[in-house]
Design a protein around this motif. Structure first.
Motif, PDB file in Angstrom:
ATOM      1  N   VAL A 226      37.704 -10.542  21.201  1.00  0.00           N
ATOM      2  CA  VAL A 226      38.297 -11.684  20.503  1.00  0.00           C
ATOM      3  C   VAL A 226      39.627 -11.280  19.877  1.00  0.00           C
ATOM      4  N   SER A 227      39.686 -10.090  19.341  1.00  0.00           N
ATOM      5  CA  SER A 227      40.934  -9.616  18.746  1.00  0.00           C
ATOM      6  C   SER A 227      42.026  -9.469  19.797  1.00  0.00           C
ATOM      7  N   ILE A 228      41.666  -8.992  20.989  1.00  0.00           N
ATOM      8  CA  ILE A 228      42.649  -8.872  22.062  1.00  0.00           C
ATOM      9  C   ILE A 228      43.142 -10.256  22.474  1.00  0.00           C
ATOM     10  N   ALA A 229      42.228 -11.206  22.628  1.00  0.00           N
ATOM     11  CA  ALA A 229      42.628 -12.554  23.026  1.00  0.00           C
ATOM     12  C   ALA A 229      43.579 -13.166  22.003  1.00  0.00           C
ATOM     13  N   LEU A 230      43.255 -13.008  20.725  1.00  0.00           N
ATOM     14  CA  LEU A 230      44.110 -13.552  19.678  1.00  0.00           C
ATOM     15  C   LEU A 230      45.453 -12.822  19.617  1.00  0.00           C
ATOM     16  N   THR A 231      45.425 -11.518  19.734  1.00  0.00           N
ATOM     17  CA  THR A 231      46.661 -10.746  19.681  1.00  0.00           C
ATOM     18  C   THR A 231      47.593 -11.138  20.817  1.00  0.00           C
ATOM     19  N   ARG A 232      47.044 -11.313  22.019  1.00  0.00           N
ATOM     20  CA  ARG A 232      47.873 -11.723  23.158  1.00  0.00           C
ATOM     21  C   ARG A 232      48.553 -13.060  22.866  1.00  0.00           C
ATOM     22  N   HIS A 248      53.842 -15.414  10.111  1.00  0.00           N
ATOM     23  CA  HIS A 248      53.027 -15.199   8.914  1.00  0.00           C
ATOM     24  C   HIS A 248      51.912 -16.233   8.817  1.00  0.00           C
ATOM     25  N   ARG A 249      52.229 -17.469   9.180  1.00  0.00           N
ATOM     26  CA  ARG A 249      51.235 -18.542   9.095  1.00  0.00           C
ATOM     27  C   ARG A 249      50.059 -18.254  10.037  1.00  0.00           C
ATOM     28  N   ILE A 250      50.371 -17.886  11.280  1.00  0.00           N
ATOM     29  CA  ILE A 250      49.307 -17.597  12.240  1.00  0.00           C
ATOM     30  C   ILE A 250      48.548 -16.335  11.852  1.00  0.00           C
ATOM     31  N   GLU A 251      49.280 -15.289  11.488  1.00  0.00           N
ATOM     32  CA  GLU A 251      48.629 -14.026  11.128  1.00  0.00           C
ATOM     33  C   GLU A 251      47.691 -14.204   9.934  1.00  0.00           C
ATOM     34  N   SER A 252      48.104 -14.995   8.953  1.00  0.00           N
ATOM     35  CA  SER A 252      47.264 -15.205   7.774  1.00  0.00           C
ATOM     36  C   SER A 252      45.947 -15.872   8.156  1.00  0.00           C
ATOM     37  N   ARG A 253      46.031 -16.888   8.989  1.00  0.00           N
ATOM     38  CA  ARG A 253      44.810 -17.562   9.444  1.00  0.00           C
ATOM     39  C   ARG A 253      43.920 -16.595  10.222  1.00  0.00           C
ATOM     40  N   ALA A 254      44.550 -15.802  11.115  1.00  0.00           N
ATOM     41  CA  ALA A 254      43.780 -14.910  11.974  1.00  0.00           C
ATOM     42  C   ALA A 254      43.124 -13.794  11.173  1.00  0.00           C
ATOM     43  N   ASP A 281      31.035 -10.379  18.702  1.00  0.00           N
ATOM     44  CA  ASP A 281      31.634 -11.694  18.947  1.00  0.00           C
ATOM     45  C   ASP A 281      32.148 -11.789  20.379  1.00  0.00           C
ATOM     46  N   THR A 282      32.141 -13.014  20.918  1.00  0.00           N
ATOM     47  CA  THR A 282      32.628 -13.257  22.267  1.00  0.00           C
ATOM     48  C   THR A 282      33.751 -14.279  22.245  1.00  0.00           C
ATOM     49  N   VAL A 283      34.638 -14.162  23.207  1.00  0.00           N
ATOM     50  CA  VAL A 283      35.775 -15.075  23.287  1.00  0.00           C
ATOM     51  C   VAL A 283      35.303 -16.504  23.495  1.00  0.00           C
ATOM     52  N   SER A 284      34.318 -16.695  24.368  1.00  0.00           N
ATOM     53  CA  SER A 284      33.873 -18.060  24.670  1.00  0.00           C
ATOM     54  C   SER A 284      33.296 -18.754  23.449  1.00  0.00           C
ATOM     55  N   GLN A 285      32.668 -18.001  22.544  1.00  0.00           N
ATOM     56  CA  GLN A 285      32.089 -18.606  21.348  1.00  0.00           C
ATOM     57  C   GLN A 285      33.116 -18.828  20.249  1.00  0.00           C
TER      58      GLN A 285
END
Length: 300
Positions: A226-232, A248-254, A281-285
């Motif tokens: 999930v972290s890789i998917a979000l980071t990409r 900053h807005r996206i990073e704060s939420r993440a 955790d899984t990406v699909s969930q």
């Protein structure tokens, strides 16, 4: 079964998508477009897939658009575009540029690769010309055979760069290099591609796929999917951000969302215990909870 590609998903989570029209040098057509988009839909939905390698069967990666229609290959008014839609030309001769028939097929593929939730690695085994070159640009990395060749040949065909390349290419290699390659439209070798920043590394032909697989595993082993998917998504979106505040807005939420996740607890506990992590955790969930952060439809 797909007719123009193959998709192999190995037990280690590395998927290999192979363009499979070797008798046509893997030339790109509407069927290949649909099958590649469907393949990325499948790899995104499969939590067992950690990364995707794209390569070509035979001696070419992709020699460009299928030119079997001859001089009218790029005349979408006559061909119905990539999806067979009705002509966008109105009765008065004006063009409805919102008509789906106007859309560039290479761009449809480029946006789908851009939206991948898994890292995408191009293993460019031979000629990558036209759409064969531009489809690699939204990929995270490009590894190339020493025998590979590249060409942004559009001006020599009387058209213009496509496949979202006018956005990606100057960001990857700089404006001057992008202009040189697209103005001249010449085919250049793998060494020039490396020197110009288009590819990450060169490999002997027989070592290309093993090197790409080893590289892919090195990216994802020990990291939370999930972290890789979000980071990409965060880094790709950030390339078009107008101000650091957008990042900053996206990073704060993440950080807030990930910080309370099972993955974050496992990441810290496994580090303190000096053991390999087993991220729950899984990406699909998880993806539906964060997708609205990237509300621009081009991201999907």
């Amino acid at each position: 079964m797909p007719d123009t590609i193959t998709l192999d998903i190995a037990s280690d989570g590395i998927a290999t998508l192979t363009l499979n029209r070797p008798d046509k040098l893997n030339a790109f057509n509407s069927l290949m477009l649909g099958e590649m988009v469907a393949a990325f839909d499948r790899t995104d939905a499969d939590d067992a897939v950690r990364a995707v390698i794209v390569t070509g069967e035979g001696r070419a990666f992709c020699a460009g658009a299928d030119l079997s229609a001859g001089a009218e290959t790029f005349d979408y008014e006559r061909s119905g575009g990539w999806n067979g839609s009705d002509s966008p030309v109105r009765a008065d001769g004006s063009v409805d540029y919102a008509n789906p028939a106007v859309r560039d097929g290479g761009g449809i593929l480029g946006l789908r690769i851009f939206a991948s939730k898994k890292p995408v690695i191009g293993a460019i085994n031979g000629a990558a010309v036209g759409i064969g070159a531009t489809m690699t640009l939204p990929m995270d990395f490009r590894l190339a055979s020493e025998a590979a060749q590249f060409g942004f040949v559009f001006a020599r065909r009387g058209i213009v760069p496509e496949g979202t390349s006018s956005w990606f290419l100057p960001r990857l290699v700089g404006l001057s290099q992008a202009l040189e390659w697209t103005y001249a439209g010449r085919v250049f070798d793998a060494q020039e591609a490396l020197a110009g920043g288009l590819v990450r590394s060169l490999h002997a032909p027989d070592a290309l796929l093993p090197s790409a697989r080893a590289f892919a595993l090195g990216l994802v082993e020990g990291s939370a999917p999930v972290s890789i998917a979000l980071t990409r998504r965060m880094l790709l979106a950030g390339m078009g951000a107008a101000h650091p505040m957008d990042a900053h807005r996206i990073e704060s939420r993440a950080i807030w969302a990930r910080g309370r996740s099972g993955d974050a607890r496992e990441g810290v506990e496994s580090f303190l215990a000096k053991r390999d992590p087993a991220f729950p955790d899984t990406v699909s969930q998880e993806w539906d909870h964060v997708a609205d952060w990237f509300a621009d439809p081009d991201y999907r």
